[in-house]
Design a protein around this motif. Sequence first.
Motif, PDB file in Angstrom:
ATOM      1  N   PHE A  74     -19.320 143.854  44.336  1.00 34.32           N
ATOM      2  CA  PHE A  74     -20.396 143.788  45.022  1.00 34.32           C
ATOM      3  C   PHE A  74     -21.094 144.238  46.064  1.00 34.32           C
ATOM      4  CE2 PHE A  74     -18.262 139.449  44.213  1.00 34.32           C
ATOM      5  CZ  PHE A  74     -18.356 138.847  42.610  1.00 34.32           C
ATOM      6  N   ARG A 121     -25.824 135.648  44.147  1.00 33.10           N
ATOM      7  CA  ARG A 121     -25.825 137.010  43.011  1.00 33.10           C
ATOM      8  C   ARG A 121     -25.957 135.863  41.911  1.00 33.10           C
ATOM      9  NH1 ARG A 121     -18.379 135.847  43.854  1.00 33.10           N
ATOM     10  NH2 ARG A 121     -18.888 134.018  43.267  1.00 33.10           N
ATOM     11  N   GLU A 170     -18.331 138.270  36.255  1.00 33.20           N
ATOM     12  CA  GLU A 170     -18.343 137.205  35.818  1.00 33.20           C
ATOM     13  C   GLU A 170     -19.726 137.149  34.617  1.00 33.20           C
ATOM     14  OE1 GLU A 170     -17.246 134.253  38.694  1.00 33.20           O
ATOM     15  OE2 GLU A 170     -15.042 133.990  37.912  1.00 33.20           O
ATOM     16  N   TYR A 186     -24.474 131.689  36.614  1.00 29.89           N
ATOM     17  CA  TYR A 186     -23.782 130.732  37.195  1.00 29.89           C
ATOM     18  C   TYR A 186     -24.387 129.535  36.770  1.00 29.89           C
ATOM     19  CZ  TYR A 186     -20.586 134.010  39.007  1.00 29.89           C
ATOM     20  OH  TYR A 186     -19.347 135.483  39.176  1.00 29.89           O
ATOM     21  N   GLU A 212      -8.780 136.756  37.983  1.00 30.72           N
ATOM     22  CA  GLU A 212      -8.699 136.749  39.216  1.00 30.72           C
ATOM     23  C   GLU A 212      -8.041 135.097  39.318  1.00 30.72           C
ATOM     24  OE1 GLU A 212     -12.984 135.656  40.939  1.00 30.72           O
ATOM     25  OE2 GLU A 212     -13.633 137.687  39.593  1.00 30.72           O
ATOM     26  N   VAL A 265      -9.313 127.557  47.794  1.00 31.08           N
ATOM     27  CA  VAL A 265     -10.544 127.284  47.885  1.00 31.08           C
ATOM     28  C   VAL A 265     -11.530 126.836  48.643  1.00 31.08           C
ATOM     29  CG1 VAL A 265      -9.828 128.538  45.804  1.00 31.08           C
ATOM     30  CG2 VAL A 265     -10.994 126.274  46.147  1.00 31.08           C
ATOM     31  N   TRP A 321     -14.901 125.891  47.390  1.00 26.11           N
ATOM     32  CA  TRP A 321     -15.795 125.352  46.730  1.00 26.11           C
ATOM     33  C   TRP A 321     -16.174 124.711  45.999  1.00 26.11           C
ATOM     34  CZ3 TRP A 321     -14.411 125.774  41.994  1.00 26.11           C
ATOM     35  CH2 TRP A 321     -13.787 127.023  42.037  1.00 26.11           C
ATOM     36  N   TYR A 370      -6.967 137.031  43.796  1.00 29.31           N
ATOM     37  CA  TYR A 370      -9.062 136.648  44.982  1.00 29.31           C
ATOM     38  C   TYR A 370      -8.556 135.948  46.034  1.00 29.31           C
ATOM     39  CZ  TYR A 370     -13.378 137.135  45.238  1.00 29.31           C
ATOM     40  OH  TYR A 370     -14.595 137.244  45.565  1.00 29.31           O
ATOM     41  N   GLU A 409     -17.812 132.526  51.185  1.00 29.31           N
ATOM     42  CA  GLU A 409     -16.612 131.559  51.109  1.00 29.31           C
ATOM     43  C   GLU A 409     -15.807 131.497  52.366  1.00 29.31           C
ATOM     44  OE1 GLU A 409     -15.813 134.066  47.586  1.00 29.31           O
ATOM     45  OE2 GLU A 409     -17.086 132.689  46.099  1.00 29.31           O
ATOM     46  N   HIS A 418     -11.548 130.898  52.210  1.00 29.05           N
ATOM     47  CA  HIS A 418     -11.537 130.709  51.611  1.00 29.05           C
ATOM     48  C   HIS A 418     -10.107 131.502  51.194  1.00 29.05           C
ATOM     49  CE1 HIS A 418     -10.604 132.060  46.939  1.00 29.05           C
ATOM     50  NE2 HIS A 418     -11.552 131.941  46.325  1.00 29.05           N
TER      51      HIS A 418
HETATM   52  C1  GAL Z   1     -14.988 133.182  41.060  1.00 31.61           C
HETATM   53  C2  GAL Z   1     -15.473 134.789  42.033  1.00 31.61           C
HETATM   54  C3  GAL Z   1     -15.095 135.857  42.398  1.00 31.61           C
HETATM   55  C4  GAL Z   1     -14.979 134.778  43.476  1.00 31.61           C
HETATM   56  C5  GAL Z   1     -14.090 134.079  43.117  1.00 31.61           C
HETATM   57  C6  GAL Z   1     -14.152 133.043  44.186  1.00 31.61           C
HETATM   58  O1  GAL Z   1     -15.276 133.063  40.417  1.00 31.61           O
HETATM   59  O2  GAL Z   1     -15.820 135.605  39.819  1.00 31.61           O
HETATM   60  O3  GAL Z   1     -16.170 137.142  43.295  1.00 31.61           O
HETATM   61  O4  GAL Z   1     -16.866 134.642  44.308  1.00 31.61           O
HETATM   62  O5  GAL Z   1     -14.914 132.525  42.582  1.00 31.61           O
HETATM   63  O6  GAL Z   1     -13.140 131.454  44.339  1.00 31.61           O
END
Ligand code: GAL
Length: 695
Positions: free
Chosen positions: A68, A134, A173, A177, A340, A346, A348, A378, A388, A391
């Motif tokens: 990134f 992104r 990825e 999205y 990842e 997390v 989200w 990750y 994030e 996270h």
């Molecule tokens: C993934 C993504 C990462 C980060 C992660 C957070 O899907 O590729 O960059 O955002 O989620 O859980």
Amino acid sequence: MRRITALVICLCTTLLAPAREPQSFFRDSDLILCGSYYYPEQWPEEQWGRDLKRMAELGFEFTHFGEFAWSAMEPEEGRFDFAWLDKAVETAASVGLKVIMCTPTATPPAWLTHKHPDIAVVTDSGRALEHGGRQHASWSSDIYRTYVERVVAALAERYGRNPAVIGWQIDNEPSHYSYTYDHSENAQRSFRRWLREKYGTIEELNRVWGTSFWSLAYNDFEQIRIPNQKTLAGTANPHSVLDYKRCTADEAAAFIDFQCEVLRRSIDPSQWITTNTMPGCSAVDPARMQGPDFACYTRYLVNGRYAGHGEQGFRISKPELLGWNNDYYRSLRGVSGVMEIQPGQVNWGKFNPQPYPGAVRLWMYHIFAGGNRFVCHYRFRQPLRGSEQYHYGTLSADGVTPSLGGREIVRFNREIAELRRSWRPGAKLPKRLRDLRTAILVNPDNRWDMEFQPLTDQWSTSAHLDKYYNIAKRAGAPTDIIGEEHDFDRYPVIIAPAYELADSQLIARWERYVRRGGHLILTCRTAQKDRTGALWEARPSEPIYALAGIDDMWFDHLPRNRQGKVSFDGRTYGWNNWADVLTPSPEAEVWARYDDQFYAGKAAVVHRRAGRGSVTYIGADTDDGRLEYAVLRRIYSSLGEPFDLPEGVVVEWRDGFWVGLNYTSDTQLLPIPDGARILIGSAELAPAEVAVWRQ
Ligand code: GAL
């Protein structure tokens, strides 16, 4: 023109590129390499040394940079700054960490999107995606690709010969999205070009799409727009939708392959290339990407979406998420890794529970057991700022203390180092498992077409596939998820679930496979259509009647709150999603019959022996999968000694190691034979616990 240039470049590189055997990038004796994401651009330079040293001390072997960081690599148009990244790579190398370097194309910098707003993805509502997130640039934009080429080429020149860099990740990825499909003018043009190449004349397109229906007929390719349910009155033409999904997946693959080609101009052949796709993202098809040496995946397991097994299942997740991905990605090129995986909570999710104590380590063992060559967490540090926040990282927000999940990862890193000592070369898959080897045959065309025409609101292609996958795994069958390019004869059992689009060549291959001794399982909806998505001018699914031992069929659905009955082997099962109601041919055995509705007594499952093998057609689709389990068990039992694992318990074999995993909320007993040498854990497994043994 761009396509032709890309094709020429692609042909040249295919001709020039050495044959690459992905296996050779990894040493078998390493079993699995462990790494963690680090973002030097997000932390003060004074902390890099401390952080990367700590990463190495905690047992990680590689780190992951740059996906990134476009705005740090090229802060202004054409002005590259790699001094900071040089320093980060040097620091990693100085503590013995290898580096996966990434191309930063998922995050075009503000100067680029401001100068060229035209590169944005446009949603089906007509909204251009803005700077601030992104994955908002269109793969179909030539301007974007020009900038991509420049930054990727600069990176490749800079790090393509750096011995600390073991490999490359392209983009991050790749997708737009949230299941966003691109409707920009760039994508519209690209779709028309794709159609022109596919059909040649507008008359041919009109024929295949059946545009005489509702007077849709086109005079010219220029009149065609991407089918958009938000701007159409009435349901879109299904053939146009299928083609658009194929075109989008081709476009994503071309974008990745294009970056591969740019990298390969300068990188050392010992550096591998991959990209990390999201298994749930149906817009992208990793099997189409020909440039990377192998494919890998990203997966998040606890985020409030998966109920799992039992009371604490929402904290442990369900095994098919990792299992399916292991078996799919590994089967693509024989080698894969997990780019990842979450080290804990997390930010989200639908809601964000803490994973059950042990769950993070459980996932690591599942990733190991699935044959992966690396796993990357990750991320290393929890971010203090940015989208994030909250996270988890392997380390907590203080940047030094391992988080709850972080401690489990550190334990796994230690245990893998131990297991490497018990590795012996040349281990062979035990006979008990060999007899059960299973392939699940998939083709994204089926999923795309059924996604658009589910026909009942209870249909879920992924639930249907998962059901059969879980049944194979409960039998202990080593499973590969394969496409039609694979050799069918390697598998005693092939399941082709809901294989809606077929042609006479595939059906003839199935027949040959069966005659040579294979056991083919077909399920509802199979071969309803030809490859263009048209129904046959014949009885429903008629091209498979001779193969499957069927003389006629039609399908039925029930309301959500009703269960139809099917009997098999003296037991009654409930179905509710889908019923193919079958008339068997004289050479078929009827295994199961419908017990009620106006067609009581008609066949639900038929079985035909042919040559040395058999075909079983399972017409009923149940919610709980008990009927399907019983039918497949009969087949597996005729081949060998299947396991009968409880739902949520996994047993896998890899490189001489047996691995048992408990995804359930209760203690479970593993089928470890007397005399086995248990290396980790015990036969009695508490929730989220793991055992490893040799036998
Ligand atoms: C993934 C993504 C990462 C980060 C992660 C957070 O899907 O590729 O960059 O955002 O989620 O859980």
